[in-house]
Design a protein around this motif. Structure first.
Motif, PDB file in Angstrom:
ATOM      1  N   GLY A   1      40.955  12.472 -13.631  1.00  0.00           N
ATOM      2  CA  GLY A   1      41.767  13.068 -14.677  1.00  0.00           C
ATOM      3  C   GLY A   1      40.943  13.669 -15.806  1.00  0.00           C
ATOM      4  N   GLY A   2      39.817  14.277 -15.464  1.00  0.00           N
ATOM      5  CA  GLY A   2      38.997  14.944 -16.477  1.00  0.00           C
ATOM      6  C   GLY A   2      38.029  14.026 -17.196  1.00  0.00           C
ATOM      7  N   ARG A   3      38.113  12.714 -16.916  1.00  0.00           N
ATOM      8  CA  ARG A   3      37.223  11.753 -17.577  1.00  0.00           C
ATOM      9  C   ARG A   3      36.260  11.149 -16.561  1.00  0.00           C
ATOM     10  NH1 ARG A   3      39.143   9.646 -22.382  1.00  0.00           N
ATOM     11  NH2 ARG A   3      37.083   8.663 -22.515  1.00  0.00           N
ATOM     12  N   TRP A   4      35.135  10.646 -17.092  1.00  0.00           N
ATOM     13  CA  TRP A   4      34.077  10.099 -16.241  1.00  0.00           C
ATOM     14  C   TRP A   4      33.875   8.616 -16.538  1.00  0.00           C
ATOM     15  CZ3 TRP A   4      31.701  13.498 -12.826  1.00  0.00           C
ATOM     16  CH2 TRP A   4      31.963  14.855 -13.041  1.00  0.00           C
ATOM     17  N   THR A   5      33.506   7.868 -15.490  1.00  0.00           N
ATOM     18  CA  THR A   5      33.097   6.475 -15.694  1.00  0.00           C
ATOM     19  C   THR A   5      31.837   6.226 -14.859  1.00  0.00           C
ATOM     20  OG1 THR A   5      34.524   5.723 -13.888  1.00  0.00           O
ATOM     21  CG2 THR A   5      35.406   5.507 -16.116  1.00  0.00           C
ATOM     22  N   ALA A   6      31.058   5.249 -15.290  1.00  0.00           N
ATOM     23  CA  ALA A   6      29.879   4.862 -14.508  1.00  0.00           C
ATOM     24  C   ALA A   6      29.764   3.356 -14.558  1.00  0.00           C
ATOM     25  CB  ALA A   6      28.624   5.493 -15.092  1.00  0.00           C
ATOM     26  N   GLN A   7      29.401   2.754 -13.430  1.00  0.00           N
ATOM     27  CA  GLN A   7      29.127   1.326 -13.440  1.00  0.00           C
ATOM     28  C   GLN A   7      28.023   0.982 -12.452  1.00  0.00           C
ATOM     29  OE1 GLN A   7      32.372  -1.116 -11.803  1.00  0.00           O
ATOM     30  NE2 GLN A   7      33.470   0.795 -11.444  1.00  0.00           N
ATOM     31  N   GLY A   8      27.350  -0.138 -12.750  1.00  0.00           N
ATOM     32  CA  GLY A   8      26.283  -0.580 -11.859  1.00  0.00           C
ATOM     33  C   GLY A   8      26.845  -1.046 -10.534  1.00  0.00           C
ATOM     34  N   LEU A   9      26.023  -0.979  -9.500  1.00  0.00           N
ATOM     35  CA  LEU A   9      26.459  -1.473  -8.193  1.00  0.00           C
ATOM     36  C   LEU A   9      26.657  -2.972  -8.272  1.00  0.00           C
ATOM     37  CD1 LEU A   9      24.183   0.413  -5.628  1.00  0.00           C
ATOM     38  CD2 LEU A   9      26.640   0.672  -5.966  1.00  0.00           C
ATOM     39  N   PRO A  10      27.710  -3.514  -7.617  1.00  0.00           N
ATOM     40  CA  PRO A  10      27.900  -4.961  -7.640  1.00  0.00           C
ATOM     41  C   PRO A  10      26.702  -5.667  -6.997  1.00  0.00           C
ATOM     42  CG  PRO A  10      29.657  -3.839  -6.413  1.00  0.00           C
ATOM     43  CD  PRO A  10      28.687  -2.803  -6.850  1.00  0.00           C
ATOM     44  N   LEU A  11      26.346  -6.861  -7.549  1.00  0.00           N
ATOM     45  CA  LEU A  11      25.223  -7.608  -6.996  1.00  0.00           C
ATOM     46  C   LEU A  11      25.590  -8.189  -5.627  1.00  0.00           C
ATOM     47  CD1 LEU A  11      24.089  -9.547 -10.198  1.00  0.00           C
ATOM     48  CD2 LEU A  11      22.918  -7.614  -9.101  1.00  0.00           C
TER      49      LEU A  11
END
Ligand SMILES: Nc1ncnc2c1ncn2[C@@H]1O[C@H](COP(=O)(O)OP(=O)(O)OP(=O)(O)O)[C@@H](O)[C@H]1O
Ligand SMILES: [Mg+2]
Length: 263
Positions: free
Chosen positions: A252-262
Motif C-alpha cells: 500500500g505504498g509503504r515499506w517495512t523491513a525486518q531481520g530474518l527469524p533466528l
C-alpha cells in the motif's frame, strides 16, 4: 528533465579518511529521493554538499545548475530548503513558531523585526497550516515537542519557495503517531507536482513517504545502489547496506523491513 543535483566522483576527506568516496549521483527535477544507510555512512555529509555548505575535497558538485566553487553560494542557498537537528539547534528557542518560520524569508536564524511583509506572513501561515501547526503559532520554539519542532522546521524550509528540499532524518525522535502524521504530510508534498525536488535521509524504510521515487543506499562512504525504489529497494540491497539479513516488504505504498527469524 534538468539536473537538480549532480555529483561526479565526489569525495570528502577529513583527517586522512574519506567520509564519502567517489560518489556519482544525479537527481532530476521532480524526483523524490530517500538516502538510506547506517550511522556514520556519510548521509549527512552528502546533504551538506547538496545544501552547498560543504565543498568536496575532489570531484564536482553541481546544484540547481550551478557548479559549487564557481557560484556565489549566498545566491544559491535561498533556492535550497533544509531541515536537520543541527539547524534546529541554531534556531532561537525564545521565538514563536510564526516568527521561526517568517525569519526564513529573510535568510536569518534570528532577528525578529516588527515589520514583515503581509504576503510573507500569509505564506508562513499557509505552510504552518499545511503542517498542522496553526494552533501553535504563538508557542515558543523551545517549548515545542520533537514532532512539533520538526513540522515547524519543514514549514520554515518551505518559506523561501525552494527548488530543492533536503530533510535530514525528519522523523527521528517522533512517536508512532507523530511519525505516521509526518509521513502522511510528506507523502502529500511528494505527490504535489508544484512541490520542490526532495531528498530525505532516514535509517528506516518505514519512514519513506508514499510518492518517493528513488533511493540511494550508502555504506562506509560508498554508494551501494541508486535508482528507482521499485527496483533498488530490495531485501538483497538493504541487507548489504545495513550488513545483516533483512526482508523488505512493500504494501500500500509503504515499506517495512525486518531481520530474518533466528534458527
Ligand atoms: N568534520 C569531520 N571530521 C572528521 N570526521 C567527520 C567530520 N564530519 C563527519 N565525520 C565522520 O564522517 C562519517 C560520516 O558522517 P555523517 O554525519 O555523514 O554520517 P551519517 O550517515 O549522517 O550518520 P548518522 O546516521 O549517524 O547521522 C562519520 O564517521 C563521522 O564521524
Ligand atoms: Mg546524519
Amino acid at each position: 528533465m534538468s539536473d537538480v543535483l549532480e555529483l561526479v566522483d565526489v569525495s570528502v576527506v577529513r583527517e586522512g579518511r574519506a567520509l564519502v568516496e567517489d560518489v556519482s549521483w544525479s537527481v532530476k527535477e521532480g524526483e523524490r529521493w530517500v538516502i538510506l544507510g547506517p550511522n556514520g555512512a556519510g548521509k549527512t555529509t552528502l546533504l551538506n554538499i547538496a545544501s552547498s555548505y560543504l565543498y568536496p575535497s575532489s570531484g564536482t558538485a553541481t546544484i540547481l545548475g550551478e557548479r559549487l566553487g564557481k557560484v556565489d553560494v549566498f545566491e544559491l542557498r535561498p533556492r535550497i530548503g533544509m531541515t536537520s537537528s543541527a539547524l534546529a539547534e541554531k534556531l532561537p528557542r525564545g521565538q514563536t513558531v510564526l516568527q521561526t518560520v517568517l525569519t526564513a524569508a529573510y535568510g536569518m536564524t534570528a532577528g525578529w523585526h516588527e515589520h514583515y511583509d503581509p504576503v510573507d506572513e500569509q505564506r508562513a501561515l499557509a505552510f504552518l497550516d499545511r503542517l498542522g501547526m496553526n494552533t501553535h503559532l504563538d508557542r515558543k520554539f523551545g517549548t515545542l515537542s520533537e514532532g512539533e519542532r520538526k513540522r515547524t522546521q519543514i514549514a520554515r524550509a518551505m518559506m523561501t519557495d525552494p527548488e530543492l528540499l533536503l530533510l535530514d532524518e525528519p522523523a527521528a525522535g517522533l512517536d508512532l503517531g507523530g511519525r505516521e502524521d509526518l509521513v502522511r504530510r510528506l507523502g502529500r508534498l511528494a505527490r504535489d507536482p508544484y512541490a520542490p525536488s526532495m531528498i530525505m535521509v532516514t535509517h528506516h524504510v518505514e519512514e519513506i513517504p508514499p510518492g518517493f521515487t528513488h533511493v540511494l543506499m550508502i555504506r562506509q562512504g560508498k554508494v551501494l545502489t541508486a535508482g528507482p525504489v521499485e527496483t533498488e529497494l530490495t531485501s538483497a540491497n538493504l541487507s548489504r547496506c545495513f550488513g545483516l539479513p533483512l526482508i523488505v516488504e512493500h504494501n500500500g505504498g509503504r515499506w517495512t523491513a525486518q531481520g530474518l527469524p533466528l534458527g
